[in-house]
Design an enzyme around this catalytic site. Structure first.
Site, PDB file in Angstrom:
ATOM      1  CB  CYS A  49       8.603   1.417   2.862  1.00  5.90           C
ATOM      2  SG  CYS A  49       9.482   2.967   2.710  1.00  5.90           S
TER       3      CYS A  49
ATOM      4  CB  CYS B  18      12.376   1.576   2.159  1.00  7.91           C
ATOM      5  SG  CYS B  18      11.175   2.330   3.204  1.00  7.91           S
ATOM      6  CG  ASP B  19      12.258  -1.966   0.559  1.00  8.87           C
ATOM      7  OD1 ASP B  19      13.402  -1.734   0.989  1.00  8.87           O
ATOM      8  OD2 ASP B  19      11.326  -2.337   1.280  1.00  8.87           O
TER       9      ASP B  19
END
Ligand code: NAP
Length: 318
Positions: free
Chosen positions: A141, A144-145
């Site tokens: 993701c 997300c990261d």
């Protein structure tokens, strides 16, 4: 109507399987309709948003909100109106019985109607190193990261729209993004391909399959081992992060024998409703949607499923 308690067995008017934006929105609406729904949260309460950080595109949060916090709030809102939320995963469903029978590890539940909101999960390559290093340089993701890879060089595995989108997004942080694709032709739509091809920070490694990710939990990823899919030659390519973008699988295995779905497992609904082929069973969210896959679109279909279930129950009870 409150659920009638028996020893490890309860009867409900509506059970919702899944607790992402779709499931919890269905819970909110059906709770407000006095159905006292039972939500079986599954193994990842809150769903995919709980592994994201900032959510900046959910309307109503102009400053953004953390994914886990958004899901906590949705759960609280559903509970406030009487939804019963249990941290249990359905392991068996019997939709040929009335009421429907849903089995979890500990309990058996009966329900007059059912909303399936089991979502989807990112596909993985299946390498042991990938599991070991997930969260330590490997991610599924980018939103997300990506932030953690500021100033670093990263790879994105895949050749579809997700890979193009993730790679383009990652150029905000990384100094260089290499898309690793197992063929010489991308699957992505022309416009997404072009955007990635035109981006000076994005490179491509064609006919390349990642067969090992090299690194440690202490120091993160430092390289991948890649096989050339045309010659079989292997080589190491340095990188500091690996993002997997090889598609998603709907979490619908337990419904395979009872609900109509496509080859991949996305449940068929009688659009624009959320009705499935089994009367009294409604499906919503990423379990039916390979196209939009957004929290807000999942929440929208969750709302529709609750309304469909409520109207269906009303018609049965009339
Ligand atoms: P996808 O279209 O199924 O593409 C998956 C990609 O991963 C393919 O290029 C595939 O290679 C590769 N792949 C699959 N398994 C692999 C493996 N084991 N090893 C190496 N590579 C592997 O999935 P997606 O990109 O997630 O897109 C899914 C759907 O969402 C599509 O309908 C897409 O249009 C949509 N989507 C839209 C947007 C947007 O419009 N903004 C963004 C994301 C997704 P092959 O090509 O060789 O099969």
């Amino acid at each position: 109507m409150t659920p009638t308690e028996a020893r490890n067995e309860t009867h409900h008017r509506l059970i919702i399987v899944g607790s992402g934006p779709a499931g919890l929105t269905a819970a909110l609406y059906s709770a407000r309709a006095d159905l006292a729904p039972l939500v079986l949260e599954g193994n990842q309460p809150g769903g995919q948003l709980t592994i994201t950080t900032d959510v900046e595109n959910f309307p109503g949060f102009p400053e953004g909100i953390l994914g886990p916090e958004l899901m906590d709030r949705m759960r609280e809102q559903a509970r406030r109106f009487g939804a019963l939320v249990k941290f249990e995963a359905a392991t068996e469903v019997h939709l040929d019985e009335r009421p429907f029978r849903i089995v979890t590890d500990g309990d058996t539940y009966y329900s007059d109607s059912l909303v399936v909101a089991t979502g989807a999960s990112a596909k993985l390559l299946g390498l042991p190193s990938e599991g070991h290093l997930m969260g330590y340089g490997v991610s599924a993701c980018a939103t997300c990261d990506g932030f953690f890879f500021r100033g670093k060089e990263v790879m994105v595995v895949g050749g579809g729209d997700s890979a193009m989108e993730e790679a383009t997004y990652l150029t905000k942080f990384a100094t260089k993004v290499t898309i690793v694709h197992r063929r010489s032709e991308l699957r992505a739509s022309k416009i997404m391909q072009q955007r990635a091809l035109d981006n000076p920070k994005i490179d491509f490694l064609w006919n390349a399959q990642v067969v090992e990710i090299l690194g440690t939990r202490e120091d993160g990823v430092h390289a991948v081992r890649i096989t050339d899919t045309t010659t079989g030659d292997e080589r190491e390519v340095p990188t500091q992060g690996v993002f997997l973008a090889i598609g998603h699988s709907p979490n619908t295995q337990i419904f395979r024998n009872s609900l109509e779905m496509n080859d991949i497992g996305y449940i068929h609904v009688q659009s624009p409703s959320t009705r499935t082929n089994v009367a009294g069973v409604f499906a919503c969210g990423d379990a039916v949607d390979p196209t939009y896959r957004q929290a807000i679109s999942a929440a929208g279909t969750g709302c529709a499923a609750a309304i469909d279930a409520e109207r269906w129950l009303e018609a049965q009870e009339r």
